[in-house]
Scaffold this active site. Structure first.
Site, short mmCIF file in Angstrom:
data_model
loop_
_atom_site.label_atom_id
_atom_site.label_comp_id
_atom_site.label_asym_id
_atom_site.label_seq_id
_atom_site.Cartn_x
_atom_site.Cartn_y
_atom_site.Cartn_z
NE ARG A 1 69.33 33.09 16.34
CZ ARG A 1 70.06 34.17 16.62
NH1 ARG A 1 70.11 34.69 17.82
NH2 ARG A 1 70.77 34.74 15.66
CE LYS B 1 50.35 19.39 12.90
NZ LYS B 1 49.49 19.04 11.76
CD GLU C 1 38.56 19.22 13.32
OE1 GLU C 1 39.03 18.06 13.45
OE2 GLU C 1 38.80 19.95 12.33
CE LYS D 1 46.13 18.37 17.98
NZ LYS D 1 45.92 19.56 17.17
CD GLU E 1 51.10 16.01 10.91
OE1 GLU E 1 51.65 17.08 10.68
OE2 GLU E 1 49.88 15.81 10.79
NE ARG F 1 50.26 16.40 15.76
CZ ARG F 1 50.84 17.43 16.37
NH1 ARG F 1 52.03 17.28 16.91
NH2 ARG F 1 50.24 18.59 16.43
CG ASN G 1 45.39 14.82 8.93
OD1 ASN G 1 44.88 15.93 8.98
ND2 ASN G 1 46.70 14.64 8.96
CG HIS H 1 41.05 16.61 8.47
ND1 HIS H 1 40.27 16.03 9.44
CD2 HIS H 1 41.29 17.88 8.91
CE1 HIS H 1 40.06 16.92 10.42
NE2 HIS H 1 40.67 18.03 10.12
CG HIS I 1 42.13 19.33 4.06
ND1 HIS I 1 43.12 18.59 4.67
CD2 HIS I 1 41.86 20.36 4.90
CE1 HIS I 1 43.43 19.15 5.84
NE2 HIS I 1 42.68 20.22 6.00
CG HIS J 1 38.84 22.82 8.70
ND1 HIS J 1 39.55 22.13 7.76
CD2 HIS J 1 39.04 22.17 9.88
CE1 HIS J 1 40.17 21.11 8.34
NE2 HIS J 1 39.88 21.13 9.63
#
Ligand SMILES: NC(=O)c1ccc[n+]([C@@H]2O[C@H](COP(=O)([O-])OP(=O)(O)OC[C@H]3O[C@@H](n4cnc5c(N)ncnc54)[C@H](O)[C@@H]3O)[C@@H](O)[C@H]2O)c1
Ligand SMILES: [Zn+2]
Length: 361
Positions: A117, A139, A181, A223, A233, A237, A241, A244, A248, A260
């Protein structure tokens, strides 16, 4: 030595950025984990390099490896690694140490998030992308056949330990992909930082450790500030992106032939063109962004194989979409993003996308 503190979900974790940090890996881990037994999770490529960074020290009770590559960020590997920790007898008093790029950070982080957990984990990013992006923000997760990152959890690390010396062995394309980035961070939040990257492009390309350390620290600070204001998010946030939505789509339509970060570079330039129309982004910004990305060995135009129709279909799958409209996070100036009424993304119609793509080929 730079230590930044990231506040997230009521907790705080340190990000240490220091050339040569891993030469004292045992002491550094003791400082972060105390007496906790640790298991390192890494990939086979990084496992071969690890002794050259740490001088052969083995400050862990076990080491589990996976083959390199995005394909390993799977539920099958999550399951295998979890069994590996159980076989080693790691208890609730233990910790996971993720050493590698974003694939390892996301995968090992998700293992730690769910193991008994949830146990603490330490991020030791060894790619530029992982240092400036993936290791900060909490994340974690794995991919599924339906798409990337569809199963996961927010599980902030106990600490992030970034040693720029590790980047000397990184393939050139992966290194440049990380730089994309950092250019994004300058564009969305800090014009001075953007100008600093412009004036240090040579030292950055040469991977001069002190300059890279400053780059990582400044990107992490940007960041971290966004993450602290929007840990889960729900709003702001989304500005991370930038580049992106188009990026993407290009990545997907080209069948993941480009990295990427390379697609993010293409997307940043295209989304600046959208912003000229939608947010009044001054027209001198886009050529400046494109010129910097090109100097950093990144692509800046949409490849011909990525046809408009296929890009539009791919963008419809984007997570940021609401009420059917494709949405982009767009700059309004160098270092500032557009937002209104708490929305940090702007709907873009197909016609404007087509006209913009025509300008970006
Ligand atoms: N969690 C987040 O917020 C977040 C953010 C951005 C990206 N990501 C994820 O990160 C992943 C991409 O990360 P990445 O670009 O680091 O890819 P990666 O982890 O696949 O690493 C790229 C390659 O570099 C190798 N490598 C790593 N360190 C090295 C070194 N020091 N020297 C030589 N080779 C080295 C790896 O073995 C791998 O082959 C994606 O899965 C993406 O979804 C997560
Ligand atoms: Zn990205």
């Amino acid at each position: 030595v730079t230590t930044l503190h990231v506040r997230q979900q009521g907790e705080q974790y340190a990000v240490r950025v220091e050339p040569g940090l891993l030469a004292h890996f045992g002491t550094v881990l003791d400082g972060v984990c105390g007496a906790r037994p640790r298991v390192v999770i890494t990939d086979e490529t990084v496992a071969r390099l690890l002794p050259t960074w740490t001088g052969g020290a083995v400050p862990w009770m076990g080491l589990l490896t996976v083959p390199p590559g995005e394909a390993q960020k799977s539920r099958e590997q999550w399951s295998r690694l979890t069994d590996g920790l159980l076989d080693l007898g790691l208890g609730r008093d233990g910790a996971v140490v993720a050493v590698g790029g974003g694939v390892i950070g996301d995968l090992a982080g998700f293992v730690a998030a769910t193991y008994l957990r949830g146990i603490p984990f330490v991020q030791v990013p060894t790619t530029l992308l992982a240092m400036v992006d993936a290791s900060v923000g909490g994340k974690t997760g794995v991919d599924t056949p339906h798409g990337k990152n569809l199963v996961g959890a927010f599980h902030p690390p106990a600490a992030v330990l970034a040693d720029p010396i590790t980047l000397t062995t990184l393939p050139a394309r992966d290194y440049a992909a990380g730089l994309a980035e950092t250019v994004k961070h300058g564009l969305i939040a800090d014009a001075d930082y953007f100008a600093w990257i412009e004036s240090h492009a040579e030292a950055l390309l040469a991977r001069e450790p002190g300059t890279v350390a400053e780059l990582v620290a400044r990107s992490v600070a940007i960041k971290a500030a966004v993450v602290a204001r929007d840990p889960l998010e729900r709003g702001e946030r989304a500005i991370l992106n930038a580049g992106h939505t188009v990026g993407h789509a290009v990545e997907h339509v080209l069948g993941y032939r480009l990295l990427h970060g390379e697609c993010v570079a293409i997307g940043l330039v295209a989304e600046c063109a959208l912003a000229e129309v939608l947010t009044g982004l001054p027209t001198e910004v886009r050529p400046r962004v494109a010129a910097l990305l090109a100097r950093l060995d990144l692509p800046t135009t949409i490849p011909v194989e990525a046809q408009d129709g296929r890009l539009l279909v791919a963008m419809r799958l984007d997570k940021k979409n609401r009420a059917g409209a494709v949405r982009c996070a767009l700059p309004r100036a160098l270092g500032a993003m557009a937002h209104s009424d708490g929305a940090f993304t702007i709907p873009v119609d197909d016609d404007l996308f087509r006209r913009t793509f025509a300008r970006c080929r």
